[in-house]
Design an enzyme around this catalytic site. Structure first.
Site, short mmCIF file in Angstrom:
data_model
loop_
_atom_site.label_atom_id
_atom_site.label_comp_id
_atom_site.label_asym_id
_atom_site.label_seq_id
_atom_site.Cartn_x
_atom_site.Cartn_y
_atom_site.Cartn_z
CD GLU A 144 1.51 -8.06 -0.08
OE1 GLU A 144 1.27 -9.02 0.65
OE2 GLU A 144 0.71 -7.11 -0.25
NE ARG A 203 -1.80 1.28 4.03
CZ ARG A 203 -1.27 2.35 4.61
NH1 ARG A 203 0.02 2.35 4.95
NH2 ARG A 203 -1.98 3.42 4.83
N GLY A 230 0.15 -0.34 -6.28
CA GLY A 230 1.13 -1.03 -5.44
C GLY A 230 1.46 -2.40 -6.02
#
Lengths: 288, 804
Positions: free
Chosen positions: B753, B553, B750
């Site tokens: 990940e 984020r 974002g």
């Protein structure tokens, strides 16, 4: 926190073996095994820590008559890069090339690899198939005494050797292989560097007209010590290296090892790899 | 420069966006100058060490610390009995930092020492005598749900066998739990029975995902100090300072205002520092008792034993499709090994169910997870947060279903892939979506279709070397995740008399490159070079609130927050300049350190001069702004439905391998990736982030395996726990799909990940393509691959089980 009381750095072999007389000495060379093992508490320092790195008789790689003598203090990097070794002992070069990492090879010595006596010690399998002898020095009375012992009889268990606490390994002697001699080494690890062998295999002998003689086969990481594989050697000795011989030898190899399960592999997989890779190495020799 | 020249100076448009900007912390890190927590020592500091359990599951009958206390140099020895106000920690409040009456896993903390040196502290630990009474060990989750299983959290009794010194409360740590189910998640949309009735092909398989751990190069550590007034200063590696400030205050029974957290540069996070662990609370207890600063650092072995893992999962997936390739349904049951205590690993279903419900269009989806207690290590959050596990199952089934109906796996994926504008059964709304472009880009750049067919034809041919190619896709939140009351981030921005900017942000830098990206965004707004900025981001007494580094984020949320503050500063500057040059603000802009005319680029005044004029006048003013950004996402409802993120990231990765069927060795040859990142902000940073994620995914797929046997860790060291080493890293070809998200900062989403998610799934598909053998369990180590290829891996089936 330790019993270590004295640090000693002898500058001659006589001084070193004299110090060893009392037997209560921990020997330091490259330190690549000693340091992690002592920090992990697996090795306890004895009263004296003796640094043997300043003893000239223990260094260097030289041709002495029909033998190549590698001083116990020769580092893995020195061995791997030495012209004599590269010319005559390709299996040893191959083992050095898969030995830990550059940093460890620069510090770790062949004497240390031998005395650590790990069943997975990388140089031990090639030394076995190259008929190496271990040089030992001691001082029973007041005079330096030196003798040699075939490496095939040197190891008695995991981390255990026939060397007494009063003896020092000063080097190894390897007969210069005759023309037609072939040797191979294979290390089975899961990555290119920084790995402990799952198994390792050494094969050597004289190859003439497709027939292998004076055969030496050795395995690492399948028993408490690196060992010569006599049944496999018999299956090959004097035979034509054809597909049937190779398969028979690979089966003999699988049958004569008795490995264990550990974090690196199961016994079953180790036996399978002994079979498959002995076969692949022999096929490679046959094609040479 | 003459006055005449200055008048005609034109500043050409330029942009920092998409450029290759070196990370601001790189020179210090590369030259060894960075001061990590390990390098910090406070005057008068003591060293803390923890005594861990010698048993896996046992009652503590007695603890004798008298000899340890008597050792010279020892200041404090504590056990649970010394902390009467001890409160349970963790996601389910089932975990006392110092264990009370019972140990439940190998890492359990029994006592702690603060001493003059680490050596003395270690020696003191050896003098502590503990008597145990062993209990049966639950070493796997399937045993944990058996009716006669021993309870991991029965009604607790103290060391004296009574409740006398236990504080009463409602947490699991206080009241216990009548079964071993720590948490459960049940989600559904549509009707899977109807979905199955409409299916022409159905597959069902059980997948088993193993333990891995973060392996941060900097081991865990903390320094705690109480001042004379009772205020606490902590040097902590946390990645969520503001939430933890509140939590630590609760554990110490003090006002949160008394807690200040300073974050030195962190030597790796990856999610591991998202929860509070016992050592941190114990370090505070020691400092409180010793009245001296206490530093506690893990050894590498401790880092393996006592830091969290990725969530291990047993998963049975049933999927179906029609002959024309339309997906019909998915039924998912998972059994999460919760370990002995509950941390974030138990909540990975939040992410997993999104992948099952919404990566592809699935009209009917039924999802169930039970996280159950065992005596194993407990899992925390780890980059990807359950998505690696879910994707491993889904993307194998995509290939298997495609094969069953005779469709090309690429075409099958394209047929079911989401588009922009869709709202999924789970309520996720895809405002920007470059998913199909990711698939086609990765496929064409890797020549997927041709190689897939060739490899398949080669499977049965002689030879021990087989090549394989496989693909997998991913969906992950890319615009924050509304889990807490706020998913926002605050920014304070100040400009000095020389037009230098200080950006004070709540967002933590954990190596991901956030301070560089935030600096870029601010300098882009203010028309300044990146050298004009200083970032302050590591002190809760200075920085404004942020929810923490998680859910990919920071670029999105903290980026929008930084832009908001910069825009306010720019507005103020332009208003002053418009007055000075007698024009409107819209006629002006900031560029190259000047106020310029927007239309011509003509430099009007140096920004620094304008700021000085503003400052050194009668009505003196400074340019200082604040901004708080809250994303337009919503909380999920009780059925886990809702548009929880402001944007979603997409990707597809193609893996090419070579398998040696005589040994089981796999060489990873090449990874081709295409990621919808919204927009590339820092090209150098995002390349590094994607490449690092691929390697982390590679470790998960092929080499890393934290071996746990009956609760005991077999390989807590880098010799036997195998991280990927440099020569194993494959060639990579990474493409960025720029879908220009409307809400994202400069269009970005974002992707922290995203890159680690696809690797294991794509590798499994590549192995099947190379050999015709499907592997349902990780990791793909040589022995596991060899066994599978030689029929030595019995097919596992876990019968779906649902907690009552």
């Amino acid at each position: 926190m330790t019993e270590l009381k004295r640090y000693y750095a002898p500058t001659s072999l006589d001084q070193a073996v004299e110090c060893l007389k009392g037997g209560n000495v921990t020997i330091l060379a490259g330190g690549t095994d000693l340091t992690p093992q002592s920090q992990a508490g697996r090795i306890k320092f004895r009263e004296t820590l003796m640094n043997i790195r300043h003893i000239p008789q223990m260094s260097g790689i030289t041709l002495e008559g029909k033998e190549i003598r590698i001083g116990a203090l020769a580092t893995i990097t020195e061995i791997m890069e030495h012209p004599l070794v590269r010319e005559h002992l390709p299996a040893l070069v191959e083992a050095c090339d898969h030995f830990a990492s550059d940093q460890i090879r620069n510090a770790g010595t062949i004497g240390g690899n031998i005395c650590n006596a790990s069943p997975a010690g990388d140089t031990l399998v090639p030394l076995l198939v190259l008929d190496a002898c271990v040089e030992l020095a001691s001082m029973p009375e007041t005079k330096l005494y030196r003798h040699c012992m075939p490496i095939s009889t040197f190891f008695t268990g995991s981390g255990k050797t026939r060397k007494s606490l009063c003896e020092l390994v000063t080097g190894v002697r390897i007969p210069v292989p005759a023309a037609g001699h072939v040797s191979r080494f294979y290390k089975h690890g899961t990555r290119p560097a920084l790995d402990i062998s799952t198994i390792s295999i050494g094969v050597a002998g004289n190859l003439k007209d497709g027939v292998l003689s004076n055969v030496r086969v050795a395995f690492g990481a399948v028993a408490p010590t690196p060992l010569r594989a006599t049944a496999t050697e018999s299956a090959l000795e004097g035979r034509h290296l054809d597909a049937a011989t190779i398969e028979a030898a690979a089966v003999a190899a699988r049958d004569e090892v008795n490995p264990i399960d550990d974090v690196r592999a199961t016994a079953w997989y180790r036996k399978e790899m002994i079979h498959n890779m002995t076969k692949r190495m022999l096929e490679n020799v046959a094609q040479a | 420069m003459t006055v005449a020249e200055k008048k005609h100076r034109i500043i050409e448009p330029d942009s920092l966006i998409g450029k290759r900007i070196p990370k601001m912390d790189a020179p210090d890190k590369a030259s060894g100058r960075t001061r990590y927590i390990h390098d910090i020592d406070l005057p008068g500091q003591l060293h803390g060490k923890i005594l861990r359990s010698a048993r896996i599951h046992a009652l503590i009958k007695s603890i004798d610390t008298s000899a340890a206390k008597a050792l010279p140099g020892v200041h404090v020895v504590i056990t649970a009995a010394d902390i009467p106000d001890q409160r349970p920690i963790g996601v389910a409040k089932d975990h006392f930092p110092l264990k009370v009456g019972r140990v439940r896993s190998e890492r359990d903390e029994i006592a702690a020492v603060a001493a003059e040196s680490e050596e003395i502290a270690e020696a003191a630990l050896k003098l502590i005598k503990v008597e145990y009474e062993d209990l049966p060990v639950i070493g796997n989750p399937e045993d944990s749900i058996k009716p006669d299983a021993v309870l991991i959290h029965p009604e607790p009794h103290g060391a004296d066998g009574t409740h006398l010194h236990l504080k009463q409360g409602t947490s699991i740590a206080h009241r216990g739990k009548a079964d071993n189910v720590a948490m459960r998640f049940d989600y559904a949309h549509g009707d899977v029975v109807q979905g199955e009735a409409e299916s022409d092909a159905v597959v069902e398989d059980t997948f088993k995902l193993h333990y891995v751990t973060h392996c941060c190069m900097g081991v865990s550590g903390m320094i705690a100090e109480f001042d004379a007034a009772g205020n606490v200063q902590m040097y902590s590696n946390t990645q969520v300072p503001f939430l933890h400030k509140r939590e630590f205050a609760e554990y110490l029974n003090i006002d949160p205002a008394r807690i200040r957290i300073i974050q030195p540069p962190i030597g790796g996070g990856f999610g591991s520092k998202l929860d509070i662990y016992p050592f941190e609370v114990i370090c505070l207890y020691l400092a409180r008792a010793a009245k001296r600063p206490v530093k506690m650092l893990f050894t590498r072995e401790e880092e393996f034993l006592a830091s969290p893992t990725r969530q291990p999962v047993l998963l049975t997936l049933r999927s179906g499709c029609k002959k024309d390739g339309t997906l019909t349904f998915r039924t998912v049951h998972t059994l999460h090994d919760n370990g002995a205590y509950t941390s974030w690993g138990a909540t990975t279903p939040f992410v997993m169910m999104q992948t099952f419900s919404s990566l592809y269009r699935v009209p009917h989806c039924d999802y169930h997870t039970a996280a159950v207690y065992t005596n194993n290590p407990y899992a925390g959050s780890f980059r990807g947060y359950g998505n690696l596990q879910a994707t491993f199952a889904i993307e194998q089934h995509m290939d298997m279903l495609a094969a069953k109906i005779g469709m090309d796996p690429l075409e099958f994926r394209m047929k079911n892939a989401q588009d922009a504008g869709e709202v999924t059964g789970q309520g996720m709304s895809f405002k920007s979506c470059g998913f199909k472009e990711c698939i086609t880009t990765a496929a064409s750049r890797s020549d997927f279709a041709r190689k897939f067919a060739e490899n398949q034809a080669n499977q049965k041919k002689p030879g021990n070397i087989k090549r394989g190619i496989g693909m997998a896709s991913m969906l992950h939140v890319g615009g924050g995740a509304k889990i807490y009351p706020s998913d926002g981030c605050g920014t304070i921005l100040k400009m000095d008399d020389f037009a230098n900017v200080t950006l004070i942000t709540g967002a933590s830098e954990i190596g991901q490159g956030s301070e560089t990206v935030l600096s870029q965004l601010v300098c882009e707004e203010l028309g300044l070079p990146i050298s004009a900025i200083t970032v302050v981001n590591n002190d809760t007494a200075i920085t404004p609130w942020d929810v923490g580094v998680h859910a990919s984020r920071t670029t999105f949320i903290a980026g929008n927050s930084a832009i908001g503050a910069a825009k306010k500063a720019k507005g103020k500057i332009l208003a002053v300049a418009a007055k000075k040059f007698d024009c409107t603000e819209a006629d002006l802009d900031l560029r190259g350190g000047f106020v310029i005319r927007a239309a011509s680029g003509e430099a009007l005044v140096e920004l620094s001069k304008l700021l000085r004029n503003l400052h050194f006048q009668e009505k003196a003013e400074l340019v200082m702004t604040t901004f708080y950004y809250e994303p337009p996402s919503v909380h999920q409802d009780k059925g886990f439905k809702g548009d929880v993120s402001a944007a979603y990231a997409w990707g597809n990765q193609v893996v090419e391998i070579e398998v040696d069927t005589d040994t089981g060795f796999i060489r990873l040859l090449k990874v081709t990736g295409a990621h919808d990142v919204g927009r590339v902000l820092n090209r150098l940073g995002i390349e590094g982030q994607i490449e690092g994620g691929v390697v982390m995914g590679q470790g998960y797929a092929f080499t890393e395996d934290l071996m746990i046997e009956d609760g005991k860790m077999k390989n807590p060291n880098f010799r036997d726990y195998k991280l990927v080493t440099a020569p194993e890293i494959p060639e990579m070809d990474i493409a960025f799909i720029e879908s220009m998200d409307g809400e994202g900062p400069q269009g970005a989403k974002g992707v922290g990940e995203a890159p680690s998610i696809c690797m294991a799934a794509a590798a499994a598909n590549a192995i099947a393509n190379a050999t015709g053998t499907r592997m349902f369990e990780l990791p793909f180590t040589p022995e596991k691959v060899y066994r599978a290829l030689h029929g030595q891996t019995p097919k596992r089936y876990w019968k779906p089980w649902k907690a009552e």
